[in-house]
Structures are given as structure tokens and as C-alpha cells.
Design a protein around this motif. Structure first.
Motif, PDB file in Angstrom:
ATOM      1  N   LYS A  82       0.846  -1.190   0.000  1.00  0.00           N
ATOM      2  CA  LYS A  82       0.000   0.000   0.000  1.00  0.00           C
ATOM      3  C   LYS A  82       0.885   1.245   0.000  1.00  0.00           C
ATOM      4  N   ILE A  83       0.628   2.161  -0.941  1.00  0.00           N
ATOM      5  CA  ILE A  83       1.396   3.389  -1.083  1.00  0.00           C
ATOM      6  C   ILE A  83       0.470   4.562  -0.809  1.00  0.00           C
ATOM      7  N   ASP A  84       0.839   5.412   0.122  1.00  0.00           N
ATOM      8  CA  ASP A  84       0.056   6.610   0.401  1.00  0.00           C
ATOM      9  C   ASP A  84       0.166   7.573  -0.777  1.00  0.00           C
ATOM     10  N   VAL A  85      -0.949   8.211  -1.125  1.00  0.00           N
ATOM     11  CA  VAL A  85      -0.890   9.213  -2.188  1.00  0.00           C
ATOM     12  C   VAL A  85      -0.103  10.415  -1.664  1.00  0.00           C
ATOM     13  N   PRO A  86       0.555  11.158  -2.561  1.00  0.00           N
ATOM     14  CA  PRO A  86       1.353  12.296  -2.108  1.00  0.00           C
ATOM     15  C   PRO A  86       0.480  13.427  -1.588  1.00  0.00           C
ATOM     16  N   VAL A  87       1.063  14.248  -0.750  1.00  0.00           N
ATOM     17  CA  VAL A  87       0.347  15.403  -0.208  1.00  0.00           C
ATOM     18  C   VAL A  87       0.035  16.389  -1.327  1.00  0.00           C
ATOM     19  N   GLY A  88       0.973  16.585  -2.243  1.00  0.00           N
ATOM     20  CA  GLY A  88       0.785  17.489  -3.365  1.00  0.00           C
ATOM     21  C   GLY A  88       1.763  17.148  -4.467  1.00  0.00           C
ATOM     22  N   PRO A  89       1.546  17.693  -5.662  1.00  0.00           N
ATOM     23  CA  PRO A  89       2.423  17.344  -6.778  1.00  0.00           C
ATOM     24  C   PRO A  89       3.849  17.866  -6.619  1.00  0.00           C
ATOM     25  N   ASN A  90       4.007  19.011  -6.007  1.00  0.00           N
ATOM     26  CA  ASN A  90       5.324  19.611  -5.818  1.00  0.00           C
ATOM     27  C   ASN A  90       5.424  20.154  -4.402  1.00  0.00           C
ATOM     28  N   PRO A  91       5.581  19.282  -3.420  1.00  0.00           N
ATOM     29  CA  PRO A  91       5.626  19.781  -2.057  1.00  0.00           C
ATOM     30  C   PRO A  91       6.773  20.768  -1.872  1.00  0.00           C
ATOM     31  N   MET A  92       6.484  21.859  -1.208  1.00  0.00           N
ATOM     32  CA  MET A  92       7.498  22.876  -0.977  1.00  0.00           C
ATOM     33  C   MET A  92       7.592  23.153   0.515  1.00  0.00           C
ATOM     34  N   MET A  93       8.802  23.359   0.976  1.00  0.00           N
ATOM     35  CA  MET A  93       8.997  23.697   2.377  1.00  0.00           C
ATOM     36  C   MET A  93       8.695  25.180   2.573  1.00  0.00           C
TER      37      MET A  93
END
Length: 99
Positions: A82-93
């Protein structure tokens, strides 16, 4: 995701890769590739997996499991897990600017 609309746009799922079935289980999706799909560790297939994960997120799913094909892993994505979907396409700090 499957058909090229023009020369400047390419499908996310390359030729030779076929999805046999998609099984929805509440907030989880299982994507089953055909056993004869031409899967390998090329960047285009890693992008395909990431595009599927982002698409699943857009539809409100929280995780995806990839099954079938002829590989155990594409990039960091392990098939059968099982793979969690990403938080966003281009996560930025977030950064704070102080003067």
C-alpha cells in the motif's frame, strides 16, 4: 491518460503497458497491470506511477496498491504494498523571511 492528443502531449501510460483492472476499496485503490505489460525501471514508468498516485489523490483516495506486471518495484514504489498518495504534486517547504 492512455491516448496521445497531439505531438506536444504524451500519454502517461506508455505503449505496452495495460491496466487489467482497477478495484476501489473505500479510500484505497488497487491497480492491476496485465502480466504481459512491459514494465521496467525507466523514468517514464516512474512518472506513470506518480501520475496515477496524483490522479488517485484528485479523486479523494488515500492510498494505492500496484499489482501484476513483470516487476516487483518501479523507482521507490514497491508492487503489492500500500502506497500513500502524495500530499501534493510539488511539495514545498515553507520558509520564513525575517528582516
Amino acid at each position: 491518460m492512455q491516448k496521445d492528443a497531439s505531438a506536444s502531449l504524451r500519454s502517461t501510460i506508455p505503449r505496452g503497458v495495460q491496466i487489467e483492472k482497477v478495484d476501489v476499496q473505500q479510500d484505497h485503490v488497487v491497480v492491476q497491470f496485465t502480466e504481459d505489460s512491459k514494465l521496467d525501471v525507466s523514468p517514464s514508468l516512474c512518472w506513470m506511477v506518480e501520475a496515477i498516485l496524483l490522479t488517485a489523490k484528485e479523486f479523494g483516495f488515500r492510498s494505492v496498491t500496484f499489482m501484476g506486471g513483470n516487476v516487483k518495484q518501479i523507482g521507490p514504489y514497491i508492487f503489492g504494498k500500500k502506497i500513500d498518495v502524495p500530499v501534493g504534486p510539488n511539495p514545498m517547504m515553507a520558509t520564513l523571511h525575517t528582516r
